[in-house]
Structures are given as C-alpha cells and as structure tokens.
Write a protein that holds these residues in place. Structure first.
Motif, short mmCIF file in Angstrom:
data_model
loop_
_atom_site.label_atom_id
_atom_site.label_comp_id
_atom_site.label_asym_id
_atom_site.label_seq_id
_atom_site.Cartn_x
_atom_site.Cartn_y
_atom_site.Cartn_z
N GLU A 183 0.83 -1.20 0.00
CA GLU A 183 0.00 0.00 0.00
C GLU A 183 0.87 1.26 0.00
O GLU A 183 0.58 2.23 -0.72
CB GLU A 183 -0.93 0.02 1.22
CG GLU A 183 -2.06 -0.99 1.18
CD GLU A 183 -1.58 -2.40 1.50
OE1 GLU A 183 -0.41 -2.56 1.93
OE2 GLU A 183 -2.38 -3.34 1.30
N ASP A 184 1.93 1.24 0.80
CA ASP A 184 2.83 2.39 0.84
C ASP A 184 3.52 2.59 -0.50
O ASP A 184 3.69 3.73 -0.98
CB ASP A 184 3.90 2.19 1.92
CG ASP A 184 3.31 2.30 3.32
OD1 ASP A 184 2.23 2.91 3.46
OD2 ASP A 184 3.93 1.77 4.26
N GLN A 204 2.35 1.67 -3.42
CA GLN A 204 1.36 2.14 -4.38
C GLN A 204 1.10 3.64 -4.20
O GLN A 204 0.98 4.39 -5.17
CB GLN A 204 0.05 1.36 -4.20
CG GLN A 204 -1.06 1.76 -5.16
CD GLN A 204 -0.69 1.50 -6.61
OE1 GLN A 204 0.01 0.55 -6.91
NE2 GLN A 204 -1.16 2.38 -7.51
N LYS A 205 1.03 4.07 -2.94
CA LYS A 205 0.79 5.49 -2.67
C LYS A 205 1.96 6.32 -3.18
O LYS A 205 1.78 7.41 -3.75
CB LYS A 205 0.61 5.70 -1.17
CG LYS A 205 0.27 7.14 -0.79
CD LYS A 205 0.08 7.28 0.71
CE LYS A 205 -1.14 6.49 1.16
NZ LYS A 205 -1.43 6.72 2.61
N ASP A 206 3.17 5.80 -3.00
CA ASP A 206 4.35 6.52 -3.47
C ASP A 206 4.34 6.64 -4.99
O ASP A 206 4.67 7.70 -5.55
CB ASP A 206 5.61 5.77 -3.01
CG ASP A 206 6.88 6.52 -3.36
OD1 ASP A 206 7.05 7.64 -2.83
OD2 ASP A 206 7.68 6.01 -4.17
N GLU A 243 1.72 6.65 -6.94
CA GLU A 243 0.66 7.58 -7.33
C GLU A 243 1.10 9.03 -7.14
O GLU A 243 0.80 9.90 -7.98
CB GLU A 243 -0.60 7.30 -6.50
CG GLU A 243 -1.28 5.98 -6.86
CD GLU A 243 -2.43 5.65 -5.93
OE1 GLU A 243 -2.63 6.41 -4.95
OE2 GLU A 243 -3.11 4.63 -6.16
#
Length: 255
Positions: free
Chosen positions: A135-136, A138-140, A142
C-alpha cells in the motif's frame, strides 16, 4: 485641452439634469489619466480619468431630460472611451511589469540555474526507497505520477510561452510604426478642438473624450512595447532557465 475636458466632465456629473436638458447642446466631458502617465515622447499626455468618464456616462443614463437618440449616441461614444481607457490601464500594468523584470529577472534566472545544479541525475532519481507495505509503495507511485503530470504541464506551458516571447520582436517591429501612425492621426483629429468655440456641444464633447481616450491607449501601448523590447533578452533568459529546470525535473520524475 485637458483642463477644458476636466471642467466639462465635472460639470456633467454634478449637473447632468441641467446640461442634458437641451438635446444637442449639452455637456458630457471628462479627462482622465490612466494609472501611470505614459512617457512615449516629450509631448504632454492626456490624463482622462476612467472614473470620471464612467460617472459622466452614468449621469447621462440617469437623466430623463435627454432624448433617447441623443443618449444612444453619447452612450456609444462614452462606452468606447471607457474601453480604451481600460486597455490603457492594462498596458500600463504590463509596462511596469516589464520594467520591474529588467531589474529582477537576472537574479531569478540565477536561482533557477542553481536549483538545476542541485538536482540529481536521472539515474539517481530513478532509485525507489523501499516501502514497508504494498500500500505504501502504491501510494508513493501515485504521488510520483501526479508530480510527473504536473511537471509535464508546466513544461508544456513554459515551452509555449517561450515560443511566444521569441516571436514578439518581429511582431513589435510591425506594431510600433502602426501605433505611431495611429497616434499621429489622433492628434490631428484633436487639434481642431483646441481652437473650437463651441466646446459644450454634447456631440463635440463626446468626440473629444473618445479621441483623448484613444490617445491615452496608444501612448500607454507604445510605452509598454518599448519596455517589452528592452526586457526581451532578460525574459528569454529567464524562460530558458525555467525550461531547463523543468526539463530535468520531468526527466527525473519519469525515471
């Protein structure tokens, strides 16, 4: 001529009902100065005030003693004068901006180039810091994509602006003599008003106001164009520095 025009305008605002009661022998004047008096040449420049012309127009519209046909004629002349004075004010703002940029542009360009030197090479920028979770990560990704898109848009805008600025010298070389000729023609048209006996005719006053407003617009435009010419190299250098910085930032964001 400016003094006469100001007196006429003051009269129409304070006594519109009386002055406009007589159909074609009324009063409607104004003299106005755009924010900053133009300095294109040594001649005295007109100083019509936009607020005075707008107040005179409002007085005409509010006066019930003026025939509709006369109102329509005067309203058109004053509306054109107002538009010309607004354009003159816009030119004055741009002229001041160009003048200021001549002073501040070199330092701004130096700051941008210093930032460019501090950026890592694309290879280094491509390194991704390990994340604890998917998740981290993926957020990075994005966030990096959003930054990349924003930088690409800024680079595109800068590229278009750079092309526009580089094309301006040729356009200015054409516009300057045109504006000078237009100004000369306006001054010829204004000359008869200096010696005119009938300076209170509503038609003559509105004609005079319109001519003076157009003269103010041309003077302001000429001042702006000359400052644009003087600041050309500074603006090109600043845009070049900005373009180089954004190009590197886009490359790093895409790595």
């Amino acid at each position: 001529m400016n003094r006469v025009t100001n007196v006429l305008l003051a009269g129409i605002v304070s006594g519109a009902a009386i002055l406009l009661a007589v159909p074609l022998a009324t009063q409607v004047p104004a003299k106005s100065i755009v924010d900053q008096p133009p300095s294109v040449d040594s001649d005295e420049t007109p100083g019509l005030k936009l607020a005075d012309v707008e107040a005179a127009l409002a007085a005409i519209d509010a006066d019930t003693g003026v025939e509709d046909a006369v109102k329509a004629l005067l309203r058109s002349k004053y509306a054109q004068a107002i538009d010309a004075l607004k354009e003159a004010a816009d030119f004055a703002v741009r002229e001041r901006n160009y003048r200021e940029l001549i002073k501040t542009g070199p330092q701004k360009a130096a700051v941008l180039r210093a930032r460019l030197k501090e950026l890592p090479a694309a290879e280094s920028a491509a390194e991704i810091t390990p994340r604890d979770t998917v998740e981290d990560l993926q957020k990075d990704i994005e966030l990096r994509q959003a930054a990349f898109n924003g930088l690409k848009e800024e680079l595109s805008k800068t590229t278009r602006e750079f092309a526009h600025v580089r094309a301006r010298p040729a356009e200015i070389s054409v516009r300057l003599p045109e504006a000078q000729r237009d100004l000369s023609e306006i001054r010829k048209q204004l000359a008869p008003f200096d010696a005119a006996q009938d300076v209170t005719s509503s038609r003559r006053v509105s004609d005079r106001i319109l001519l003076e407003a157009r003269q103010s617009r041309l003077l302001s435009e000429l001042d702006m164009l000359k400052q644009e010419q003087l600041s050309q190299s500074v603006r090109e250098d600043l845009l070049q520095a900005q373009h180089e910085l954004l190009t590197r930032q886009v490359e790093n964001a895409a790595a």
